[in-house]
Design a protein around this motif. Structure first.
Motif, mmCIF file in Angstrom:
data_model
loop_
_atom_site.group_PDB
_atom_site.id
_atom_site.type_symbol
_atom_site.label_atom_id
_atom_site.label_comp_id
_atom_site.label_asym_id
_atom_site.label_seq_id
_atom_site.Cartn_x
_atom_site.Cartn_y
_atom_site.Cartn_z
ATOM 1 N N ARG A 1 -29.445 25.675 8.913
ATOM 2 C CA ARG A 1 -29.701 26.944 8.227
ATOM 3 C C ARG A 1 -29.452 26.916 6.727
ATOM 4 N NH1 ARG A 1 -30.541 31.157 11.891
ATOM 5 N NH2 ARG A 1 -29.757 30.744 13.959
ATOM 6 N N LYS A 2 -28.997 25.797 6.221
ATOM 7 C CA LYS A 2 -28.763 25.650 4.785
ATOM 8 C C LYS A 2 -27.839 26.750 4.256
ATOM 9 C CE LYS A 2 -33.111 23.313 4.054
ATOM 10 N NZ LYS A 2 -34.394 23.292 3.394
ATOM 11 N N GLY A 3 -26.634 26.820 4.813
ATOM 12 C CA GLY A 3 -25.683 27.840 4.433
ATOM 13 C C GLY A 3 -25.025 27.600 3.093
ATOM 14 N N ARG A 4 -24.311 28.619 2.652
ATOM 15 C CA ARG A 4 -23.571 28.586 1.403
ATOM 16 C C ARG A 4 -22.211 29.229 1.671
ATOM 17 N NH1 ARG A 4 -27.318 25.738 0.770
ATOM 18 N NH2 ARG A 4 -28.831 25.743 -0.903
ATOM 19 N N ALA A 5 -21.136 28.491 1.368
ATOM 20 C CA ALA A 5 -19.790 28.999 1.592
ATOM 21 C C ALA A 5 -18.969 28.868 0.315
ATOM 22 C CB ALA A 5 -19.108 28.222 2.721
ATOM 23 N N ILE A 6 -17.974 29.722 0.201
ATOM 24 C CA ILE A 6 -17.045 29.670 -0.921
ATOM 25 C C ILE A 6 -15.645 29.535 -0.331
ATOM 26 C CG2 ILE A 6 -16.180 30.812 -2.987
ATOM 27 C CD1 ILE A 6 -18.812 32.437 -3.022
ATOM 28 N N PRO A 7 -15.213 28.305 -0.071
ATOM 29 C CA PRO A 7 -13.865 28.131 0.477
ATOM 30 C C PRO A 7 -12.814 28.548 -0.547
ATOM 31 C CG PRO A 7 -14.827 26.004 -0.046
ATOM 32 C CD PRO A 7 -15.895 27.029 -0.273
ATOM 33 N N ASP A 8 -11.651 28.928 -0.044
ATOM 34 C CA ASP A 8 -10.549 29.266 -0.949
ATOM 35 C C ASP A 8 -10.116 28.037 -1.734
ATOM 36 O OD1 ASP A 8 -10.392 31.987 -0.231
ATOM 37 O OD2 ASP A 8 -9.266 31.468 1.568
ATOM 38 N N GLY A 9 -10.339 26.858 -1.184
ATOM 39 C CA GLY A 9 -10.037 25.621 -1.883
ATOM 40 C C GLY A 9 -10.919 24.499 -1.385
ATOM 41 N N ALA A 10 -11.319 23.624 -2.303
ATOM 42 C CA ALA A 10 -12.089 22.421 -1.960
ATOM 43 C C ALA A 10 -11.393 21.249 -2.640
ATOM 44 C CB ALA A 10 -13.533 22.533 -2.428
ATOM 45 N N LEU A 11 -10.815 20.348 -1.843
ATOM 46 C CA LEU A 11 -10.092 19.199 -2.367
ATOM 47 C C LEU A 11 -11.068 18.041 -2.549
ATOM 48 C CD1 LEU A 11 -7.162 18.200 -3.022
ATOM 49 C CD2 LEU A 11 -7.168 17.223 -0.709
ATOM 50 N N ALA A 12 -11.107 17.516 -3.777
ATOM 51 C CA ALA A 12 -12.023 16.424 -4.112
ATOM 52 C C ALA A 12 -11.425 15.628 -5.271
ATOM 53 C CB ALA A 12 -13.392 16.987 -4.506
ATOM 54 N N PRO A 13 -11.945 14.432 -5.512
ATOM 55 C CA PRO A 13 -11.465 13.686 -6.679
ATOM 56 C C PRO A 13 -11.651 14.502 -7.958
ATOM 57 C CG PRO A 13 -12.777 12.266 -5.258
ATOM 58 C CD PRO A 13 -12.933 13.672 -4.736
ATOM 59 N N THR A 14 -10.679 14.406 -8.849
ATOM 60 C CA THR A 14 -10.759 15.131 -10.116
ATOM 61 C C THR A 14 -12.061 14.781 -10.830
ATOM 62 O OG1 THR A 14 -8.364 15.206 -10.278
ATOM 63 C CG2 THR A 14 -9.602 15.474 -12.340
ATOM 64 N N GLY A 15 -12.756 15.796 -11.297
ATOM 65 C CA GLY A 15 -14.035 15.620 -11.984
ATOM 66 C C GLY A 15 -15.239 15.616 -11.066
ATOM 67 N N HIS A 16 -15.004 15.716 -9.764
ATOM 68 C CA HIS A 16 -16.084 15.615 -8.783
ATOM 69 C C HIS A 16 -17.214 16.624 -9.011
ATOM 70 C CE1 HIS A 16 -17.983 14.801 -4.931
ATOM 71 N NE2 HIS A 16 -17.992 16.104 -4.703
ATOM 72 N N PHE A 17 -16.884 17.824 -9.431
ATOM 73 C CA PHE A 17 -17.890 18.882 -9.544
ATOM 74 C C PHE A 17 -18.463 19.043 -10.952
ATOM 75 C CE2 PHE A 17 -15.292 20.382 -5.876
ATOM 76 C CZ PHE A 17 -16.291 20.323 -4.922
ATOM 77 N N LEU A 18 -18.176 18.108 -11.848
ATOM 78 C CA LEU A 18 -18.628 18.244 -13.236
ATOM 79 C C LEU A 18 -20.136 18.444 -13.372
ATOM 80 C CD1 LEU A 18 -16.431 15.644 -15.155
ATOM 81 C CD2 LEU A 18 -16.452 18.136 -15.435
ATOM 82 N N ARG A 19 -20.911 17.768 -12.585
ATOM 83 C CA ARG A 19 -22.371 17.823 -12.726
ATOM 84 C C ARG A 19 -23.050 18.713 -11.679
ATOM 85 N NH1 ARG A 19 -22.827 14.426 -16.679
ATOM 86 N NH2 ARG A 19 -22.238 12.248 -16.718
ATOM 87 N N SER A 20 -22.268 19.378 -10.878
ATOM 88 C CA SER A 20 -22.889 20.210 -9.834
ATOM 89 C C SER A 20 -23.165 21.608 -10.361
ATOM 90 C CB SER A 20 -21.995 20.270 -8.599
ATOM 91 O OG SER A 20 -20.788 20.915 -8.912
#
Length: 189
Positions: free
Chosen positions: A71-90
């Motif tokens: 269904r190609k959902g979209r969620a906004i978690p209270d927290g998303a743990l990832a390597p630092t800088g992971h979301f820079l280009r998203s």
């Protein structure tokens, strides 16, 4: 509702800080309540735990993540743990690849049971996010879901507030939940 229509509506709502946040799970739009004081304190406590035990990682709050394959959902978690800088280009909605753990803290709204205990574990597992951590203020416990296979987390471990919970790899540290005991007695504010 079409995904494109949802994204346009969510973008419009996001321009107003006082508005609730919109999510799209299981083909349905949902409203995620704006956080109260206790909810925010719990997220900040977890952020400090992650920084202390895994300094190479960051716990990103309120980061939109693409979930579900069908269904190609979209969620906004209270927290998303990832390597630092992971979301820079998203963009506004990031791919789940590279996210090691998502976190939800239950809210006191009408659909938290369905959303946080049923829809989100399925959506996160379907997206192959390795760990889902649920801090459940209603039942006063913390549950870690892990090992996603075919849209279902195969492992699930729950401890009451006050106990230590081992978080499996790729997170790989123990979470002492003692501080949660006192905060749950406070009225949400």
């Amino acid at each position: 509702m079409l995904l494109e229509d949802f994204e346009a509506l969510a973008a419009a709502a996001a321009r107003h800080a006082e508005e609730p946040r919109l999510e799209f799970l299981g083909g349905k739009m949902g409203v995620k309540a704006v956080r109260g004081g206790v909810h925010s304190e719990i997220v900040m406590w977890l952020l400090r735990q992650c920084m202390r035990q895994r300094p190479e990682l960051s716990l990103y709050g309120d980061r939109g993540v693409k979930v579900e394959t069908y269904r190609k959902g979209r969620a906004i978690p209270d927290g998303a743990l990832a390597p630092t800088g992971h979301f820079l280009r998203s963009g506004e909605w990031a791919d789940p690849d590279g996210v090691l753990m998502v976190v939800e803290v239950t809210s006191y709204d009408r659909d938290t049971s369905q959303r946080d205990r049923v829809d989100k574990p399925r959506a996160y597992a379907e997206s192959a996010i390795p760990v889902y951590l649920l801090i459940d203020r209603d039942s006063r416990d913390v549950t870690v879901h892990s090992e996603p296979v075919d849209g279902v987390y195969q492992e699930r471990h729950t401890v009451p507030f006050g106990k230590t919970l081992p978080l499996p790899e790729p997170v790989g540290f123990e979470l002492d939940t003692e501080p949660l005991v006192g905060w749950t007695a406070l009225a949400e504010g």
